[in-house]
Design a protein around this motif. Sequence first.
Motif: not given
Length: 249
Positions: A65-75
């Motif tokens: 509830v307190e955080e946002v998930v930042i999903n970063c994929q680099y290729s």
Amino acid sequence: MSGQNLLSDQGLRLDGRRAHELRRIQCRLGVFSQPDGSAYLEQGNTKVLAAVYGPHQASSKRMNVEEVVINCQYSMATFSTGERKRHPHGDRKSLEMGMHIQQALSAAIKLELYPRSQIDIFIEVLQADGGNYCAAINAATLALIDAGIGLREYVCACTASLANGKVPMMDISYIEEVSGGATLTVASLPSSGKIAFMEMSQRFHLDDLSKVLEHALEGCREVKKILDQAVREHVLKVGSAGDWGTITK
């Protein structure tokens, strides 16, 4: 060739730039219709695509509830370098790069606006010619803006190094990376002057670090001007928030 002769007697680098000059940057927002935001950026001969999906509801495993998930994929594309990459996706270097990019972008995103949400950022290097991290950060920033993600300010990145043992130079190309000495990579929030990420390929002498860092930060400020101009031109082209999606003549 060594870092002692990266500048000619006339003060020119191998590609004709002076020490304080960026490579040419060309960029566009909204290059794809499928993602929520996208951007294409060329920094010299380094070419990068970035796409953003979200914010959308995070999976139950990652919901907080307190955080946002930042999903970063680099290729990196198989054809991005002179030699064919055997593992362009999911190798250790790419995973590490994705974590570093996530760290820098998280410093700019207004995380409190997206509780229990997830933002996915996908970055693909089409052609690598030095400064891959910087080009990826700069392209991802534009893609986040195109997606309407709330940012505190731009996050921009630039490299710096020393030529001839004493002259700081910004925005290092691949030939300069492999021919010179240590390279400093910096991602900053130029408006506030905060540093979101910093990494050295080798150690700098303490007397040199401050001037190399200032050169990298100055490069970030110059990049910010270019990105801001691209955003303004894009908004004029597609319309303001009130008439989003219409074309202005």
